[in-house]
Design a protein around this motif. Structure first.
Motif, short mmCIF file in Angstrom:
data_model
loop_
_atom_site.label_atom_id
_atom_site.label_comp_id
_atom_site.label_asym_id
_atom_site.label_seq_id
_atom_site.Cartn_x
_atom_site.Cartn_y
_atom_site.Cartn_z
N ALA A 78 6.99 -3.74 13.32
CA ALA A 78 6.70 -2.69 14.30
C ALA A 78 6.78 -1.31 13.67
CB ALA A 78 7.66 -2.79 15.49
N LEU A 79 7.80 -1.07 12.85
CA LEU A 79 7.92 0.22 12.18
C LEU A 79 6.78 0.45 11.19
CD1 LEU A 79 11.76 0.46 11.51
CD2 LEU A 79 10.39 1.97 12.96
N ALA A 80 6.37 -0.60 10.49
CA ALA A 80 5.26 -0.48 9.55
C ALA A 80 3.99 -0.07 10.29
CB ALA A 80 5.06 -1.79 8.79
N HIS A 81 3.73 -0.73 11.40
CA HIS A 81 2.56 -0.37 12.23
C HIS A 81 2.66 1.08 12.69
CE1 HIS A 81 0.33 -4.12 12.76
NE2 HIS A 81 1.48 -4.75 12.88
N LEU A 82 3.82 1.48 13.17
CA LEU A 82 4.02 2.83 13.70
C LEU A 82 3.77 3.89 12.62
CD1 LEU A 82 5.10 4.57 16.12
CD2 LEU A 82 7.33 4.38 15.01
N TYR A 83 4.40 3.73 11.48
CA TYR A 83 4.21 4.70 10.39
C TYR A 83 2.77 4.73 9.90
CZ TYR A 83 9.14 5.92 9.69
OH TYR A 83 10.42 6.41 9.83
N ALA A 84 2.15 3.56 9.77
CA ALA A 84 0.76 3.50 9.30
C ALA A 84 -0.18 4.18 10.30
CB ALA A 84 0.34 2.05 9.07
N ARG A 85 0.05 3.95 11.58
CA ARG A 85 -0.79 4.59 12.61
C ARG A 85 -0.63 6.10 12.60
NH1 ARG A 85 -4.28 1.34 15.77
NH2 ARG A 85 -4.35 3.26 16.94
N ALA A 141 1.94 -7.93 -6.79
CA ALA A 141 2.54 -8.62 -5.65
C ALA A 141 2.36 -7.85 -4.34
CB ALA A 141 4.02 -8.85 -5.91
N VAL A 142 1.62 -6.76 -4.38
CA VAL A 142 1.37 -5.97 -3.17
C VAL A 142 0.05 -6.42 -2.57
CG1 VAL A 142 0.94 -3.66 -2.27
CG2 VAL A 142 2.70 -4.00 -4.02
N HIS A 143 0.08 -6.75 -1.29
CA HIS A 143 -1.10 -7.26 -0.60
C HIS A 143 -1.35 -6.48 0.67
CE1 HIS A 143 -0.92 -10.69 -3.30
NE2 HIS A 143 0.37 -10.75 -3.04
N ARG A 144 -2.62 -6.36 1.05
CA ARG A 144 -2.99 -5.74 2.32
C ARG A 144 -3.44 -6.85 3.27
NH1 ARG A 144 -4.63 -0.53 4.26
NH2 ARG A 144 -2.98 0.06 2.83
N PRO A 145 -2.62 -7.17 4.28
CA PRO A 145 -3.02 -8.21 5.23
C PRO A 145 -4.29 -7.81 5.98
CG PRO A 145 -0.69 -7.71 5.44
CD PRO A 145 -1.28 -6.66 4.55
N HIS A 146 -5.13 -8.77 6.24
CA HIS A 146 -6.38 -8.54 6.96
C HIS A 146 -6.09 -7.91 8.33
CE1 HIS A 146 -10.47 -9.01 8.28
NE2 HIS A 146 -10.03 -9.60 9.38
N GLY A 147 -6.74 -6.79 8.60
CA GLY A 147 -6.62 -6.14 9.89
C GLY A 147 -5.43 -5.22 10.04
N LEU A 148 -4.60 -5.09 9.02
CA LEU A 148 -3.44 -4.20 9.11
C LEU A 148 -3.66 -2.95 8.27
CD1 LEU A 148 -0.47 -6.75 8.99
CD2 LEU A 148 -1.63 -5.76 10.97
N GLU A 149 -2.91 -1.91 8.58
CA GLU A 149 -3.07 -0.63 7.91
C GLU A 149 -1.94 -0.34 6.94
OE1 GLU A 149 -3.45 2.20 11.06
OE2 GLU A 149 -5.21 1.23 11.90
N PHE A 150 -1.20 -1.36 6.53
CA PHE A 150 -0.10 -1.18 5.59
C PHE A 150 -0.08 -2.34 4.62
CE2 PHE A 150 1.54 -3.26 9.38
CZ PHE A 150 2.23 -4.34 8.87
#
Length: 175
Positions: free
Chosen positions: A18-25, A67-76
C-alpha cells in the motif's frame, strides 16, 4: 522505511504494498524490498521473473540491479526472492545490508523494506539497524500487548525506536 512487527501475520506485506502504491502515485521512484526471506511471497504473488532475485544478490551471484523487477501494471519496482531461505538472512552482515540499502537509496526516492517479525527471528533487528525510519505494525484486536511490548523492547535494546506505530486490519465499524 522499514516495516516491522512482533509476530507474523500482522500485515507488513500488505502495508508495504500500500505504501509503495501511495508513494509511486505521488510521483516518487519506489522500490519495495522483501527481506522476510523465511516467508517469501511477493515474487510469486506479483509474478516476477528475471535473471536474478534478492537471494542471488545476498549470496553474491548477481549485482543488485539484476534482482530489481517491475511488476506488470505497477508503478514501482520490487526486489524479492522466490525461494524461502531460512538461513539467508544469516548471510547478511549489518555492513552488507547498509551497502545494499545505500545503493538502492542512490537510485530511488523511497526504499520500503518488508522485514521479518522481531520476535520470531533475529533478522529483523539486524535489518533495522540499517534503516533510516522504522514503522512498527500492530494488528488490531490480535497482537498481544505483551508481545508488542517485547518487540519494542528488543528494538530499544539495540538503540532503535520506531517513528510510529501502525494499527493494521482495523475494523472501522468494530468496537
Amino acid at each position: 522505511i522499514l516495516l516491522l512487527s512482533s509476530l507474523p501475520g500482522e500485515g507488513k506485506t500488505t502495508a508495504a504494498l500500500a505504501l509503495a502504491h501511495l508513494y509511486a502515485r505521488a510521483g516518487a521512484r519506489v522500490v519495495l524490498v522483501d527481506l522476510d526471506t523465511r516467508r517469501a511471497t511477493l515474487q510469486s504473488e506479483l509474478e516476477l521473473s528475471g535473471a536474478g532475485d534478492l537471494a542471488d544478490v545476498i549470496l553474491g551471484a548477481v549485482p543488485p540491479e539484476a534482482a530489481v523487477h517491475r511488476p506488470h501494471g505497477l508503478e514501482f519496482d520490487v526486489m524479492a526472492t522466490g525461494r524461502e531461505y531460512a538461513l539467508l538472512a544469516d548471510s547478511v552482515s549489518t555492513a552488507g545490508m547498509q551497502m545494499l540499502i545505500a545503493g538502492l537509496k542512490a537510485r530511488y526516492d523511497v526504499v520500503l523494506i518488508d522485514a521479518p517479525p522481531v520476535l520470531a527471528v533475529p533478522d529483523g533487528l539486524t535489518i533495522a539497524t540499517a534503516a533510516d525510519t522504522l514503522l512498527y505494525l500492530v494488528r488490531w484486536q490480535a497482537s498481544p500487548r505483551r508481545q508488542v511490548a517485547q518487540g519494542l523492547s528488543a528494538l530499544q535494546n539495540v538503540g532503535l525506536r520506531p517513528a510510529g506505530l501502525i494499527l493494521t486490519m482495523a475494523d472501522p465499524g468494530g468496537e
